[in-house]
Design an enzyme around this catalytic site. Structure first.
Site, PDB file in Angstrom:
ATOM      1  CE  LYS A  72      -4.030  -2.176   2.144  1.00  0.00           C
ATOM      2  NZ  LYS A  72      -4.797  -2.377   3.391  1.00  0.00           N
ATOM      3  CE1 TYR A 194      -5.652  -3.079  -1.802  1.00  0.00           C
ATOM      4  CE2 TYR A 194      -7.387  -4.730  -1.746  1.00  0.00           C
ATOM      5  CZ  TYR A 194      -6.437  -3.973  -1.095  1.00  0.00           C
ATOM      6  OH  TYR A 194      -6.268  -4.097   0.258  1.00  0.00           O
ATOM      7  CE1 TYR A 246      -3.535  -3.570   7.820  1.00  0.00           C
ATOM      8  CE2 TYR A 246      -2.555  -5.272   9.185  1.00  0.00           C
ATOM      9  CZ  TYR A 246      -2.886  -4.783   7.939  1.00  0.00           C
ATOM     10  OH  TYR A 246      -2.562  -5.496   6.818  1.00  0.00           O
ATOM     11  CB  VAL A 264      -3.192 -10.405   6.426  1.00  0.00           C
ATOM     12  CG1 VAL A 264      -3.914  -9.328   7.225  1.00  0.00           C
ATOM     13  CG2 VAL A 264      -3.583 -10.379   4.960  1.00  0.00           C
TER      14      VAL A 264
END
Length: 325
Positions: A72, A194, A246, A264
């Site tokens: 990201k 994505y 996060y 993750v």
């Protein structure tokens, strides 16, 4: 020689760190993407790449895994270069959300994603890239991440297919973003960009090189190739520092103090400005989706080597000192 002694110190520190934490079996595999639930859970690798081109590793530093959300900040950096910070800020914010990374919630003041490190913001960024270059969006992302890693990267096709088959929550986010005008384009094509982005396969060593590229103001220290524009790097590091971990981002900034991004798939990338990049891989995750061993490894490195951004021995920028002479 001092350089050789310092190199030995870092290598030995990584070996000891790996030994200290490899027996930690806390956490669980990500299971909402079926392929991620199938990985061997006890893998653990750590790597450090310096801005002068040195590399130190321990454990499973060259075991492949999918990058997931660690992609990201790099996609965000590309988007900043392409349309500029003002235009980006009109599409996605920079505030920590305090919610889970896949929360279907937008900033009530702007009706936009809180930041580019959560799924809603990252899908917005994918939408921006797709608007700019169409079907070339993913090849652009893959090329730039490859340049940052210093080697050609590729998709894990099995994980990509698993993402496509099970990514219904992300589809819901995508359609909501389209409905509120945060993205303007074909939702399915943007989401495919994505999903592909998240399925790129890397190693902890790759992440260390990618972190070092940001630490070296956008230039890969090993290849000497300028990968990212320096102002975009600054803005990206700022958002990594405040939003990258996060809903543990505040605790991370307080305890570890290193701009970082987790995923993750079990990876974490960290950036110590002008000094080094850190990459860790261990797929057992805590309740926030962060690698348990990765968190512990970063905490030890930060403490042992004084890497916290506000560590009292960090002198900060030399600009003020220079100007006052």
């Amino acid at each position: 020689m001092a350089g050789e002694h310092e190199a030995y110190g870092m290598q030995q520190a990584l070996i000891e760190l790996h030994e200290r934490h490899r027996g930690n079996l806390d956490g669980a595999l990500a299971d909402y993407i079926p392929q991620l639930a199938m990985v061997e859970p006890d893998q653990f690798g750590v790597a450090v790449a310096t801005t002068d081109g040195q590399l130190f590793t321990a454990g499973h530093a060259d075991r492949p895994f999918t990058i997931q959300s660690v992609s990201k900040p790099y996609a965000y950096c590309i988007a900043l270069e392409m349309i500029g910070r003002k235009a980006i800020l009109g599409r996605v914010g920079v505030e920590p959300s305090g919610d889970a990374f896949n929360a279907i919630i937008f900033d009530p003041k702007t009706n936009r994603a809180f930041n580019p490190m959560v799924n809603a913001g990252a899908i917005t960024v994918a939408g921006i890239l797709y608007e700019q270059v169409g079907e070339g969006a993913f090849p652009l992302i893959l090329d730039r991440l490859s340049q940052a890693a210093g080697r050609p990267l590729a998709i894990n096709e099995a994980v990509y297919r698993s993402e496509v088959e099970t990514g219904h929550r992300n589809r819901a986010i995508g359609h909501l973003l389209r409905n509120c005008g945060a993205i303007d384009g074909p939702v399915d094509a943007i989401l495919d960009t994505y999903f592909r982005q998240c399925s790129i396969e890397v190693t902890a060593t790759d992440l260390a090189h990618m972190g070092a590229t940001l630490a070296h103001i956008g230039e890969n220290p090993s290849t000497r190739r300028q990968v990212f524009e320096l102002n975009a790097v600054r803005d990206t590091l700022a958002v990594m520092f405040t939003c990258g971990m996060y809903d543990y981002s505040g605790g991370w900034a307080f305890n570890v103090g290193i701009p970082a991004k987790s995923g993750v798939g079990g990876g974490i990338v960290g950036v110590v400005n002008r000094q080094l990049g850190i990459g860790t891989f261990s797929p057992r995750l805590d309740a926030q989706g962060n690698s348990v061993r990765g968190l512990a490894a970063f905490a030890d490195l930060s403490s042992d080597f004084g890497l916290h951004a506000f560590e009292c021995t960090n002198a900060g920028s030399l600009f003020v000192t220079t100007m006052m002479r």
